[in-house]
Design a protein around this motif. Structure first.
Motif, PDB file in Angstrom:
ATOM      1  N   ASN A  43     -10.103   4.430  -7.905  1.00  0.00           N
ATOM      2  CA  ASN A  43      -9.550   4.347  -6.545  1.00  0.00           C
ATOM      3  C   ASN A  43     -10.341   3.364  -5.701  1.00  0.00           C
ATOM      4  OD1 ASN A  43      -8.651   7.892  -6.212  1.00  0.00           O
ATOM      5  ND2 ASN A  43      -7.844   6.296  -7.523  1.00  0.00           N
ATOM      6  N   PHE A  71       0.832  -1.203   0.000  1.00  0.00           N
ATOM      7  CA  PHE A  71       0.000   0.000   0.000  1.00  0.00           C
ATOM      8  C   PHE A  71       0.868   1.255   0.000  1.00  0.00           C
ATOM      9  CE2 PHE A  71      -4.653  -0.652   1.290  1.00  0.00           C
ATOM     10  CZ  PHE A  71      -4.731  -1.823   0.555  1.00  0.00           C
ATOM     11  N   ASN A  86       0.444   2.188 -11.359  1.00  0.00           N
ATOM     12  CA  ASN A  86      -0.697   1.449 -10.811  1.00  0.00           C
ATOM     13  C   ASN A  86      -1.954   1.839 -11.596  1.00  0.00           C
ATOM     14  OD1 ASN A  86      -2.739   0.240  -9.288  1.00  0.00           O
ATOM     15  ND2 ASN A  86      -1.747   0.689  -7.333  1.00  0.00           N
ATOM     16  N   TYR A 141      -9.962  -0.295  -6.777  1.00  0.00           N
ATOM     17  CA  TYR A 141      -8.670  -0.843  -6.368  1.00  0.00           C
ATOM     18  C   TYR A 141      -8.726  -1.361  -4.936  1.00  0.00           C
ATOM     19  CZ  TYR A 141      -3.766  -0.737  -4.830  1.00  0.00           C
ATOM     20  OH  TYR A 141      -2.542  -1.051  -4.289  1.00  0.00           O
ATOM     21  N   PHE A 164      -5.466   1.536  -9.742  1.00  0.00           N
ATOM     22  CA  PHE A 164      -5.758   2.649  -8.842  1.00  0.00           C
ATOM     23  C   PHE A 164      -6.149   3.893  -9.626  1.00  0.00           C
ATOM     24  CE2 PHE A 164      -4.334   6.383  -6.371  1.00  0.00           C
ATOM     25  CZ  PHE A 164      -5.108   6.214  -5.238  1.00  0.00           C
ATOM     26  N   LEU A 191      -1.656   4.625   4.080  1.00  0.00           N
ATOM     27  CA  LEU A 191      -1.878   5.681   3.095  1.00  0.00           C
ATOM     28  C   LEU A 191      -1.827   7.074   3.721  1.00  0.00           C
ATOM     29  CD1 LEU A 191      -4.812   4.075   1.089  1.00  0.00           C
ATOM     30  CD2 LEU A 191      -2.398   4.152   0.467  1.00  0.00           C
ATOM     31  N   THR A 246       0.667   2.032  -4.228  1.00  0.00           N
ATOM     32  CA  THR A 246      -0.681   2.555  -4.470  1.00  0.00           C
ATOM     33  C   THR A 246      -0.648   3.835  -5.300  1.00  0.00           C
ATOM     34  OG1 THR A 246      -1.555   1.585  -2.429  1.00  0.00           O
ATOM     35  CG2 THR A 246      -2.788   3.398  -3.392  1.00  0.00           C
TER      36      THR A 246
END
Length: 446
Positions: free
Chosen positions: A252, A236, A245, A255, A248, A289, A240
């Motif tokens: 979002n 992550f 990616n 994902y 993603f 995140l 991410t």
């Protein structure tokens, strides 16, 4: 090779959409009315299932109930699928509410409360199972040991979603008190899910309890937690928000739902409860995140979850209850009193041992006593695994609902009176938006 057709007939689709629409609308309506009289929304949503299920509609108009929810051979399976999706989304959103930022004093208090609230309550619940006559409440697995674990977990568990909703409604989610309560709920529920996973493992068909099987089950659960945190945190954190990616960038929310489904699937393959994978996916997203990204994910997940999947889940729980034929009010009152006193006293004494004043300790005890969603999840998983029967399933669901009511009422009194929740929350100014403000905001944006 036989052709596979992933479809229902037009009549089946129409019938299912009608039944689901009635259930969803009733859940939202009763949930809304519950909030208007200061009752947690979850109580209204479960009440929707009681109204449309065997307790009321099925009792007085059984043909209408059977036509609406059992109108064609696979209708119950479709509701079961939505029920499972709602359960996963509930656990995912619970993980996204996990608290990660503490100062030294808050971390010390939270750690003390987790230990003091979980272990004593679990032990008391374990030995209390011998005091209650649990034999009439055993499920199809006929495993008293698994049921003792479920009883112990039911005494010690706390609800992140419901207590968070109460804090948001009261405008106190920003307080030190709310941060500590939500953190305690998150950490000790992880420990209790490990215990529940062990209970479902030994209750599974052909499973016999041995010391080796106990270590294996707990070891797999702990290994899954550690492995998921280490690998998930790295992935992550590093993979991410990068240009490469594509998933993603494409979506979002898609994902993160993909990650959640994969972790839930892996958990199920390892004979760890699938809900554990969904919970950990939410926690990792919260921890790994940036704050802005995790908040956007939480908002997106909440929008879809609390508008459809989660209300359907709680309403379907109500559909499975028959309080007319499968509920013992006297036993429930005894169990409610015992569970409430045990959990509240454990938290109160732990808080006092951590040098908190009497009023703060009582507030913490009342708040952490909220079983809400996880309490209902516990009852659902135990009932599905055959650990408990329908009567005890009803007892645990009602326990979760009533103990969700208590904190909301008490904390509303505390806030309205201007009393201090705990040290650090002096001169509290609630941060909340009422429904009229929301409607005005929507009208202004249109």
């Amino acid at each position: 090779m036989k052709n596979t057709v992933f479809s229902l007939t037009g009549a089946e689709i129409s019938h299912f959409l009608l039944a689901m629409g009635f259930l969803l609308a009733t859940a939202h309506l009763l949930g809304f009315l519950a909030e208007k009289i200061f009752i947690p929304r979850v109580i209204g949503e479960v009440a929707a299932g009681l109204v449309l299920g065997p307790t009321l509609l099925g009792h007085f108009f059984p043909d209408a109930f059977n036509w609406l929810f059992l109108g064609f051979p696979m209708e119950d399976k479709l509701f079961g699928l939505l029920y499972q999706f709602g359960l996963l989304m509930l656990m995912f959103t619970s993980g996204l509410k996990f608290q990660t930022r503490f100062n030294k004093d808050d971390l010390k208090l939270t750690s003390g409360l987790v230990i003091g609230a979980t272990i004593p309550a679990f032990i008391v619940g374990w030995f209390a199972a011998d005091l209650f006559n649990i034999t009439p409440y055993l499920g199809t697995a006929n495993n008293p040991l698994a049921m003792k674990i479920v009883i112990a977990v039911s005494i010690a568990i706390t609800s992140i979603p419901v207590i968070s909703k109460i804090f948001n409604d009261l405008g106190i989610m920003h307080t030190r008190f709310a941060k500590i309560v939500v953190a305690c709920a998150g950490v000790h529920d992880i420990l209790l899910w490990v215990a529940l996973g062990f209970a479902t493992a030994i209750a599974s068909q052909g499973s016999v309890f041995t010391v080796g099987s106990a270590f294996k089950s707990v070891g797999i659960s702990v290994g899954f937690i550690i492995g998921t945190f280490v690998l998930g945190y790295f992935l992550f954190k590093k993979m991410t928000i990068v240009k490469q990616n594509l998933l993603f960038r494409a979506s979002n929310l898609g994902y993160f739902l993909f990650i959640m489904f994969i972790l839930a699937s892996v958990a199920g393959s390892l004979h760890v409860e699938t809900i554990f994978g969904a919970l950990l996916a939410g926690i990792i997203a919260k921890v790994a995140l940036p704050k802005g990204v995790s908040e956007r994910v939480e908002q997106s997940v909440s929008n879809i979850s609390f508008s459809w999947f989660i209300p359907i889940y709680f309403a379907t729980v109500g559909l499975q209850l028959d309080l007319v034929r499968h509920f013992n009010p006297l036993f429930f009152l005894v169990y409610l009193l015992f569970a409430t006193l045990t959990q509240t006293l454990a938290v109160y004494l732990s808080s006092r041992a951590m040098k908190q004043d009497h009023f703060t300790s009582f507030n913490l005890g009342v708040a952490i006593n909220d079983r809400g969603g996880p309490g209902i999840v516990l009852s659902s998983v135990a009932y599905t695994a055959g650990i408990i029967n329908q009567e005890f399933f009803a007892i645990l669901v009602m326990l979760a609902l009533v103990t969700s009511w208590m904190p909301g009422t008490w904390l509303r009194i505390v806030v309205n009176k201007g009393w201090r929740l705990m040290p650090g929350d002096e001169n509290l100014v609630p941060h909340k938006i009422n429904e009229d403000d929301k409607i005005k905001s929507i009208n202004q944006s249109v």
